[in-house]
Design an enzyme around this catalytic site. Structure first.
Site, PDB file in Angstrom:
ATOM      1  N   ASP A  62      -7.873  -5.389   0.127  1.00 19.50           N
ATOM      2  CA  ASP A  62      -8.395  -6.264  -0.914  1.00 19.50           C
ATOM      3  C   ASP A  62      -7.998  -7.722  -0.759  1.00 19.50           C
ATOM      4  O   ASP A  62      -8.446  -8.571  -1.518  1.00 19.50           O
ATOM      5  CB  ASP A  62      -7.913  -5.767  -2.292  1.00 19.50           C
ATOM      6  CG  ASP A  62      -8.582  -4.460  -2.650  1.00 19.50           C
ATOM      7  OD1 ASP A  62      -9.772  -4.316  -2.320  1.00 19.50           O
ATOM      8  OD2 ASP A  62      -7.920  -3.597  -3.238  1.00 19.50           O
ATOM      9  N   HIS A  92       0.854  -1.187   0.000  1.00 21.66           N
ATOM     10  CA  HIS A  92       0.000   0.000   0.000  1.00 21.66           C
ATOM     11  C   HIS A  92       0.885   1.231   0.000  1.00 21.66           C
ATOM     12  O   HIS A  92       1.925   1.244   0.641  1.00 21.66           O
ATOM     13  CB  HIS A  92      -0.908   0.008   1.238  1.00 21.66           C
ATOM     14  CG  HIS A  92      -2.043   0.961   1.100  1.00 21.66           C
ATOM     15  ND1 HIS A  92      -1.944   2.298   1.435  1.00 21.66           N
ATOM     16  CD2 HIS A  92      -3.306   0.769   0.628  1.00 21.66           C
ATOM     17  CE1 HIS A  92      -3.096   2.882   1.185  1.00 21.66           C
ATOM     18  NE2 HIS A  92      -3.946   1.994   0.692  1.00 21.66           N
TER      19      HIS A  92
HETATM   20  N1  ACO Z   1       4.270  -7.670  -4.786  1.00 19.82           N
HETATM   21  C1  ACO Z   1       5.614  -7.628  -4.950  1.00 19.82           C
HETATM   22  N2  ACO Z   1       6.379  -6.524  -4.825  1.00 19.82           N
HETATM   23  C2  ACO Z   1       5.746  -5.385  -4.515  1.00 19.82           C
HETATM   24  C3  ACO Z   1       4.346  -5.333  -4.306  1.00 19.82           C
HETATM   25  C4  ACO Z   1       3.604  -6.528  -4.463  1.00 19.82           C
HETATM   26  N3  ACO Z   1       2.269  -6.528  -4.292  1.00 19.82           N
HETATM   27  N4  ACO Z   1       3.977  -4.065  -4.006  1.00 19.82           N
HETATM   28  C5  ACO Z   1       5.100  -3.354  -4.008  1.00 19.82           C
HETATM   29  N5  ACO Z   1       6.174  -4.132  -4.316  1.00 19.82           N
HETATM   30  C6  ACO Z   1       7.592  -3.723  -4.337  1.00 19.82           C
HETATM   31  C7  ACO Z   1       7.918  -2.943  -5.619  1.00 19.82           C
HETATM   32  O1  ACO Z   1       8.356  -3.800  -6.654  1.00 19.82           O
HETATM   33  C8  ACO Z   1       8.994  -2.016  -5.111  1.00 19.82           C
HETATM   34  O2  ACO Z   1      10.181  -2.763  -5.003  1.00 19.82           O
HETATM   35  P1  ACO Z   1      11.627  -2.041  -5.264  1.00 19.82           P
HETATM   36  O3  ACO Z   1      11.746  -1.020  -4.171  1.00 19.82           O
HETATM   37  O4  ACO Z   1      12.608  -3.153  -5.191  1.00 19.82           O
HETATM   38  O5  ACO Z   1      11.532  -1.420  -6.629  1.00 19.82           O
HETATM   39  C9  ACO Z   1       8.557  -1.671  -3.693  1.00 19.82           C
HETATM   40  O6  ACO Z   1       7.792  -2.808  -3.268  1.00 19.82           O
HETATM   41  C10 ACO Z   1       7.702  -0.410  -3.597  1.00 19.82           C
HETATM   42  O7  ACO Z   1       6.576  -0.566  -4.481  1.00 19.82           O
HETATM   43  P2  ACO Z   1       5.943   0.597  -5.340  1.00 19.82           P
HETATM   44  O8  ACO Z   1       5.227   0.014  -6.515  1.00 19.82           O
HETATM   45  O9  ACO Z   1       6.978   1.639  -5.610  1.00 19.82           O
HETATM   46  O10 ACO Z   1       4.903   1.192  -4.279  1.00 19.82           O
HETATM   47  P3  ACO Z   1       3.705   2.143  -4.619  1.00 19.82           P
HETATM   48  O11 ACO Z   1       3.405   2.853  -3.365  1.00 19.82           O
HETATM   49  O12 ACO Z   1       3.953   2.931  -5.842  1.00 19.82           O
HETATM   50  O13 ACO Z   1       2.496   1.116  -4.988  1.00 19.82           O
HETATM   51  C11 ACO Z   1       0.745  -0.437  -4.729  1.00 19.82           C
HETATM   52  C12 ACO Z   1       1.544   0.692  -4.087  1.00 19.82           C
HETATM   53  C13 ACO Z   1       0.241   0.016  -6.133  1.00 19.82           C
HETATM   54  C14 ACO Z   1      -0.491  -0.715  -3.878  1.00 19.82           C
HETATM   55  C15 ACO Z   1       1.641  -1.691  -4.862  1.00 19.82           C
HETATM   56  O14 ACO Z   1       2.023  -2.133  -3.589  1.00 19.82           O
HETATM   57  C16 ACO Z   1       0.963  -2.809  -5.643  1.00 19.82           C
HETATM   58  O15 ACO Z   1       1.055  -2.851  -6.874  1.00 19.82           O
HETATM   59  N6  ACO Z   1       0.257  -3.756  -4.947  1.00 19.82           N
HETATM   60  C17 ACO Z   1      -0.485  -4.792  -5.603  1.00 19.82           C
HETATM   61  C18 ACO Z   1      -1.824  -4.245  -6.090  1.00 19.82           C
HETATM   62  C19 ACO Z   1      -2.769  -3.973  -4.952  1.00 19.82           C
HETATM   63  O16 ACO Z   1      -2.983  -4.808  -4.085  1.00 19.82           O
HETATM   64  N7  ACO Z   1      -3.432  -2.792  -5.017  1.00 19.82           N
HETATM   65  C20 ACO Z   1      -4.461  -2.416  -4.028  1.00 19.82           C
HETATM   66  C21 ACO Z   1      -3.984  -1.312  -3.147  1.00 19.82           C
HETATM   67  S1  ACO Z   1      -5.198  -0.928  -1.944  1.00 19.82           S
HETATM   68  C22 ACO Z   1      -6.318  -0.042  -2.798  1.00 19.82           C
HETATM   69  O17 ACO Z   1      -6.079   0.667  -3.707  1.00 19.82           O
HETATM   70  C23 ACO Z   1      -7.681  -0.201  -2.423  1.00 19.82           C
END
Ligand code: ACO
Length: 432
Positions: free
Chosen positions: A367, A310
């Protein structure tokens, strides 16, 4: 709403200093007020994904990602989930206070008066393909409300806004249930206004005219809880969308329709659908959760654990805690043994012990378990994000109203740093 100044910070550039106010919110969150930055220095800020950028001040929802706190209008989500129903929470979000008995009854009554959709709207559904995604139908039909209620589209007219709010809250479950009925080929079920908000929705979804149908109170209770947990989450992608569309003075229906589109994406509300599809894939593949955790860690693989991570929560998502407990309770009460719940629990266990997830503070989000509850209720996977939209509606409305009531409201118009070609001449076609 409390906002105060708590000192200044200095930005030095090109030999001169600019003092900027430090703004402090009621929970001691601090922000630099850079409203004079460009006018004074010629500089803008660059913050892709708005990771450090406050879009507005807001008195609706407070969340603290480090401590896992979520409060609507000051009330902890845990207390609201334990003591209130969704319509009451909607009132709280939109009007800023918990209603008394009389206020709540009047609000419920008004919503009940608007649950049907115009008969002509039903013909829209004939035009959609049978396999249309219900989120696409939802956003289209909500946008189309502005063609039916042209008498109440003025964002500056409080009475018109009020009736549009009640219409939206009343009609969204009907529009949503009809999109499901369309996909099954079953007749649409008219709303029954003696039922509660959640009961009515479940009946419109699952009843058929040829048979009696009794709403399962266990489902209605679980749905009520899920809708409360989804009701607001400050400046998330869809809410920010509703605000930015509304800032152009687009009407409420148009703004909410845009919010629904933003919610649909799998990185936002669409994650609940994507999460259950992922759990199913893991189960079909023998239930080896470690393999999928490894895939999520592999930077060459674009697979991510859906329902994990998140932007704001870096400790735990309080909504996920409430929903996991509700999921456990529901499956026990129904004596259901959903293999996907088992996969989800094992996946969570492995991921939470894994350095990759620990270092990046990646926890199950709202979720991760909601889809298991929706499955238990018999909702098809494609409807999960629609459920999220029904839950988030009062939050979107509250933000849209707050924005219009703010004396400092201006059209949302971000800047950019241009990186394209500098001026060049058009070469005539014959010479290209
Ligand atoms: N699985 C694996 N790796 C992940 C995940 C994941 N679900 N989420 C983040 N990471 C990693 C990224 O690859 C990144 O790694 P790095 O630092 O080595 O490059 C690091 O964690 C930070 O992730 P970002 O994508 O930069 O974080 P951001 O804050 O931009 O994204 C998000 C947040 C979109 C929720 C992300 O965690 C994600 O894609 N999660 C999966 C989708 C999801 O569950 N979305 C629902 C969110 S809740 C809502 O909107 C209701």
């Amino acid at each position: 709403m409390t906002k105060s100044e708590s000192g200044t910070a200095t930005i030095s550039y090109n030999g001169s200093d600019l003092d900027v106010s430090v703004i402090e919110g009621s929970e001691n969150e601090k922000a630099l007020d850079i409203s004079k930055l460009r006018g004074t220095t010629g500089l803008i800020t660059l913050d892709e994904g708005y990771v450090n950028t406050g879009n507005t001040t807001s008195g609706i929802t407070f969340l603290n990602g480090e401590k896992g706190i979520l409060r609507y209008r000051g009330y902890p989500i845990e207390q609201l989930a334990a003591h209130c129903d969704f319509v009451e929470v909607s009132y709280l979000l939109i009007y800023g206070k918990l209603p008394n008995d009389e206020e709540l009854n009047a609000f419920r009554e008004s919503i009940r008066n608007h649950t049907m959709i115009h008969e002509d709207m039903k013909s829209f559904y004939d035009g959609f393909p049978k396999d249309a995604h219900p989120m696409a139908i939802l956003s289209s039909v909500v946008g189309a409300l502005s063609t039916f209620y042209q008498d109440s589209l003025d964002p500056q007219n409080a009475e018109q806004v009020e009736v549009s709010i009640h219409r939206l809250l009343a009609k969204l479950p009907t529009i949503a249930a009809y999109s499901y009925k369309k996909s099954t080929g079953q007749p649409f079920m008219y709303p029954q206004n003696h039922l509660s908000y959640c009961e009515n929705f479940l009946r419109m979804m699952f009843a058929v005219p040829s048979m009696d149908y009794e709403v399962d109170p266990v489902f209605a209770e679980a749905l009520n809880l899920l809708l409360i947990c989804h009701a607001d989450h400050e400046q998330n992608c869809s809410t920010a969308t509703v605000r930015i569309v509304g800032s152009s003075n687009a009407n409420l229906f148009a703004s909410i329709s845009a919010g629904i589109c933003a919610l649909w994406g799998p990185l936002h509300g669409g994650a609940n659908e994507a999460c259950v599809n992922m759990l199913q894939r893991i189960a079909d593949d023998g239930g080896n959760v470690k393999k999928y955790v490894d895939m999520a860690k592999d930077k060459k693989d674009n697979f991510r654990l859906m329902g994990f991570g998140h932007r704001v929560y870096k400790n735990f998502d309080p909504r996920a805690t409430i929903i996991k407990q509700a999921c456990d309770r529901l499956l026990n009460r129904l004596n259901l043994d959903d293999p996907l719940f088992d996969v989800a629990q094992r996946l969570e266990e492995v991921a939470l012990k894994d350095d990759y997830f620990v270092e990046r503070k990646l926890y199950p989000n709202v979720d991760f378990y909601s889809g298991i509850i929706y499955r238990a209720m018999g909702l098809p996977t494609q409807m999960f994000t629609v459920m999220f939209a029904i839950g988030r509606l009062p939050g979107w409305i509250a933000h849209w109203v707050e924005m219009h009531q703010s004396p400092t409201n201006r059209i949302g118009r971000p800047r950019q740093v241009y990186t394209g070609p500098t001026e060049r001449d058009v070469v005539p076609m014959s010479q290209r």
